[in-house]
Design a protein around this motif. Structure first.
Motif, PDB file in Angstrom:
ATOM      1  N   LEU A 151       0.821  -1.213   0.000  1.00  0.00           N
ATOM      2  CA  LEU A 151       0.000   0.000   0.000  1.00  0.00           C
ATOM      3  C   LEU A 151       0.853   1.260   0.000  1.00  0.00           C
ATOM      4  N   THR A 152       2.148   1.119   0.291  1.00  0.00           N
ATOM      5  CA  THR A 152       3.053   2.272   0.298  1.00  0.00           C
ATOM      6  C   THR A 152       3.816   2.404  -1.022  1.00  0.00           C
ATOM      7  N   ARG A 153       3.558   1.488  -1.967  1.00  0.00           N
ATOM      8  CA  ARG A 153       4.288   1.517  -3.235  1.00  0.00           C
ATOM      9  C   ARG A 153       3.346   1.891  -4.386  1.00  0.00           C
ATOM     10  N   PRO A 154       3.868   2.524  -5.443  1.00  0.00           N
ATOM     11  CA  PRO A 154       3.025   2.882  -6.589  1.00  0.00           C
ATOM     12  C   PRO A 154       2.381   1.652  -7.219  1.00  0.00           C
ATOM     13  N   ASP A 155       1.135   1.827  -7.644  1.00  0.00           N
ATOM     14  CA  ASP A 155       0.403   0.754  -8.323  1.00  0.00           C
ATOM     15  C   ASP A 155      -0.592   1.419  -9.268  1.00  0.00           C
ATOM     16  N   PRO A 156      -0.309   1.442 -10.559  1.00  0.00           N
ATOM     17  CA  PRO A 156      -1.177   2.159 -11.509  1.00  0.00           C
ATOM     18  C   PRO A 156      -2.588   1.572 -11.610  1.00  0.00           C
ATOM     19  N   GLU A 157      -2.780   0.367 -11.092  1.00  0.00           N
ATOM     20  CA  GLU A 157      -4.085  -0.276 -11.193  1.00  0.00           C
ATOM     21  C   GLU A 157      -4.914  -0.144  -9.921  1.00  0.00           C
ATOM     22  N   ALA A 158      -4.404   0.555  -8.924  1.00  0.00           N
ATOM     23  CA  ALA A 158      -5.108   0.672  -7.637  1.00  0.00           C
ATOM     24  C   ALA A 158      -5.362   2.131  -7.323  1.00  0.00           C
ATOM     25  N   ASP A 159      -6.639   2.545  -7.312  1.00  0.00           N
ATOM     26  CA  ASP A 159      -6.965   3.913  -6.924  1.00  0.00           C
ATOM     27  C   ASP A 159      -7.089   3.992  -5.405  1.00  0.00           C
ATOM     28  N   ALA A 160      -7.465   5.169  -4.895  1.00  0.00           N
ATOM     29  CA  ALA A 160      -7.502   5.373  -3.444  1.00  0.00           C
ATOM     30  C   ALA A 160      -8.499   4.447  -2.764  1.00  0.00           C
ATOM     31  N   HIS A 161      -9.660   4.253  -3.372  1.00  0.00           N
ATOM     32  CA  HIS A 161     -10.668   3.387  -2.759  1.00  0.00           C
ATOM     33  C   HIS A 161     -10.206   1.935  -2.741  1.00  0.00           C
ATOM     34  N   THR A 162      -9.496   1.514  -3.773  1.00  0.00           N
ATOM     35  CA  THR A 162      -8.944   0.161  -3.802  1.00  0.00           C
ATOM     36  C   THR A 162      -7.927  -0.026  -2.687  1.00  0.00           C
ATOM     37  N   ARG A 163      -7.152   1.013  -2.421  1.00  0.00           N
ATOM     38  CA  ARG A 163      -6.154   0.946  -1.340  1.00  0.00           C
ATOM     39  C   ARG A 163      -6.850   0.738   0.010  1.00  0.00           C
ATOM     40  N   VAL A 164      -7.912   1.497   0.261  1.00  0.00           N
ATOM     41  CA  VAL A 164      -8.632   1.339   1.527  1.00  0.00           C
ATOM     42  C   VAL A 164      -9.244  -0.062   1.608  1.00  0.00           C
ATOM     43  N   GLY A 165      -9.775  -0.546   0.486  1.00  0.00           N
ATOM     44  CA  GLY A 165     -10.333  -1.895   0.469  1.00  0.00           C
ATOM     45  C   GLY A 165      -9.290  -2.953   0.786  1.00  0.00           C
ATOM     46  N   ALA A 166      -8.058  -2.775   0.289  1.00  0.00           N
ATOM     47  CA  ALA A 166      -6.981  -3.718   0.577  1.00  0.00           C
ATOM     48  C   ALA A 166      -6.617  -3.695   2.060  1.00  0.00           C
ATOM     49  N   LEU A 167      -6.642  -2.515   2.670  1.00  0.00           N
ATOM     50  CA  LEU A 167      -6.392  -2.415   4.103  1.00  0.00           C
ATOM     51  C   LEU A 167      -7.466  -3.176   4.887  1.00  0.00           C
ATOM     52  N   LEU A 168      -8.720  -2.992   4.507  1.00  0.00           N
ATOM     53  CA  LEU A 168      -9.807  -3.678   5.199  1.00  0.00           C
ATOM     54  C   LEU A 168      -9.700  -5.192   5.034  1.00  0.00           C
ATOM     55  N   ALA A 169      -9.214  -5.642   3.882  1.00  0.00           N
ATOM     56  CA  ALA A 169      -9.041  -7.078   3.670  1.00  0.00           C
ATOM     57  C   ALA A 169      -8.037  -7.662   4.662  1.00  0.00           C
ATOM     58  N   VAL A 170      -6.980  -6.898   4.971  1.00  0.00           N
ATOM     59  CA  VAL A 170      -6.014  -7.359   5.966  1.00  0.00           C
ATOM     60  C   VAL A 170      -6.666  -7.437   7.345  1.00  0.00           C
ATOM     61  N   LEU A 171      -7.497  -6.474   7.661  1.00  0.00           N
ATOM     62  CA  LEU A 171      -8.126  -6.440   8.980  1.00  0.00           C
ATOM     63  C   LEU A 171      -9.134  -7.573   9.172  1.00  0.00           C
ATOM     64  N   THR A 172      -9.663  -8.114   8.074  1.00  0.00           N
ATOM     65  CA  THR A 172     -10.608  -9.226   8.229  1.00  0.00           C
ATOM     66  C   THR A 172      -9.931 -10.436   8.864  1.00  0.00           C
ATOM     67  N   ARG A 173      -8.637 -10.598   8.652  1.00  0.00           N
ATOM     68  CA  ARG A 173      -7.933 -11.723   9.279  1.00  0.00           C
ATOM     69  C   ARG A 173      -7.852 -11.557  10.792  1.00  0.00           C
TER      70      ARG A 173
END
Length: 291
Positions: A151-173
């Motif tokens: 989430l701290t590295r550039p990713d042309p395929e991930a917008d801001a909302h995708t980044r937040v969604g990825a964070l939430l996916a980690v928290l589900t564990r």
């Protein structure tokens, strides 16, 4: 000024049961909707009309003091700090608007830490912030951090909302399960509707100090009576708890004074929260039957 369906949205996620969060949430003096979000997790959603008149921006300012006209990221940072300062559990604030999205993590008296992404997903902030987030939320220091670091590295395929969604996916564990409809990028109206649809939703309103104190005393009395931890609870009347309550009352004065001087609603609320918890501890100690 955002409308009811503007892209601005925000949630406060607490690593605690709703019954533990509710008394502290009353002291935010802001209408909130509280619901469970998995075992030992809760989520708060601002209720009512749009509560911010500005969009998030990188430059910080103290604001008007009541949140009116302040960007969504600053409002969330103050709420998270005020909610966490008197509580034994951490608070994660997630926010988004048309231009950015981000997070704030607060725990006790420690300085809140934030991180953000531009609309196209470009990271903003110190990479260490996500390490701090993992530590304060009690995440796995190896597996979870491995998934947070991208989430701290550039990713042309991930917008801001995708980044937040990825964070939430980690928290589900870690057990977080947000209610249906709590989607990164959802407008404030959609978040409120999703919270109100829950059977366990609680409406949190500021009801004045007397009613709030009564609610907290009842909750603490019930916790002491029914918890297997018994005398280890912080409001059990032990000498250590008495000292802690006095320290909270003492600390509340400079914190509140700082908030008044800076016209910061968040620090004023934090001081009020400290004072309330300290007075509650002293009141419980004085009213507790002696052997």
């Amino acid at each position: 000024m955002p409308t009811e369906d503007s892209p601005s949205g925000a949630v406060l996620i607490c690593r605690a049961d709703p019954d533990a969060v509710a008394p502290a949430a009353h002291l935010l003096r802001t209408g909130m909707l509280l619901t469970g979000a998995g075992a030992e997790w809760s989520v708060l959603v601002p209720d009512g009309t749009p509560w911010t008149h500005g969009e998030a921006r990188a430059d910080s300012h103290e604001g008007s003091g009541d949140g009116t006209g302040d960007p969504v990221d600053e409002v969330l940072a103050r709420w998270a700090a005020a909610l966490a300062v008197g509580a034994p559990w951490p608070v994660l604030g997630l926010w988004w608007d048309a231009g950015r999205a981000g997070l704030t993590v607060a725990s006790g008296f420690r300085r809140p830490v934030g991180y953000g992404w531009l609309a196209d997903g470009t990271p903003e902030g110190e990479d260490e912030a996500l390490h701090t987030l993992a530590a304060r939320l009690g995440l796995d220091p190896v597996l979870d951090l491995q998934d947070l670091e991208p989430l701290t590295r550039p990713d042309p395929e991930a917008d801001a909302h995708t980044r937040v969604g990825a964070l939430l996916a980690v928290l589900t564990r870690a057990g977080l399960t947000l209610p249906a409809g709590f989607t990164p990028g959802a407008p404030a109206r959609a978040l409120r509707d999703a919270a109100r649809a829950r059977d366990d939703v609680q409406r949190i309103d500021w009801r004045g100090w007397r009613e709030t104190v009564r609610t907290e005393l009842d909750a603490m009395e019930n916790a002491v009576e029914h918890s297997p931890l018994g005398p280890w609870l912080p409001w059990s009347g032990t000498p250590r708890a008495h000292v802690l309550a006095l320290a909270q009352v003492t600390a509340a004065v400079p914190v509140t004074a700082w908030g008044l001087r800076k016209r910061s609603a968040g620090w004023i609320s934090a001081g009020a929260l400290l004072l309330a918890h300290g007075l509650l501890g002293l009141a419980y100690d004085l009213g507790r039957p002696r052997d």
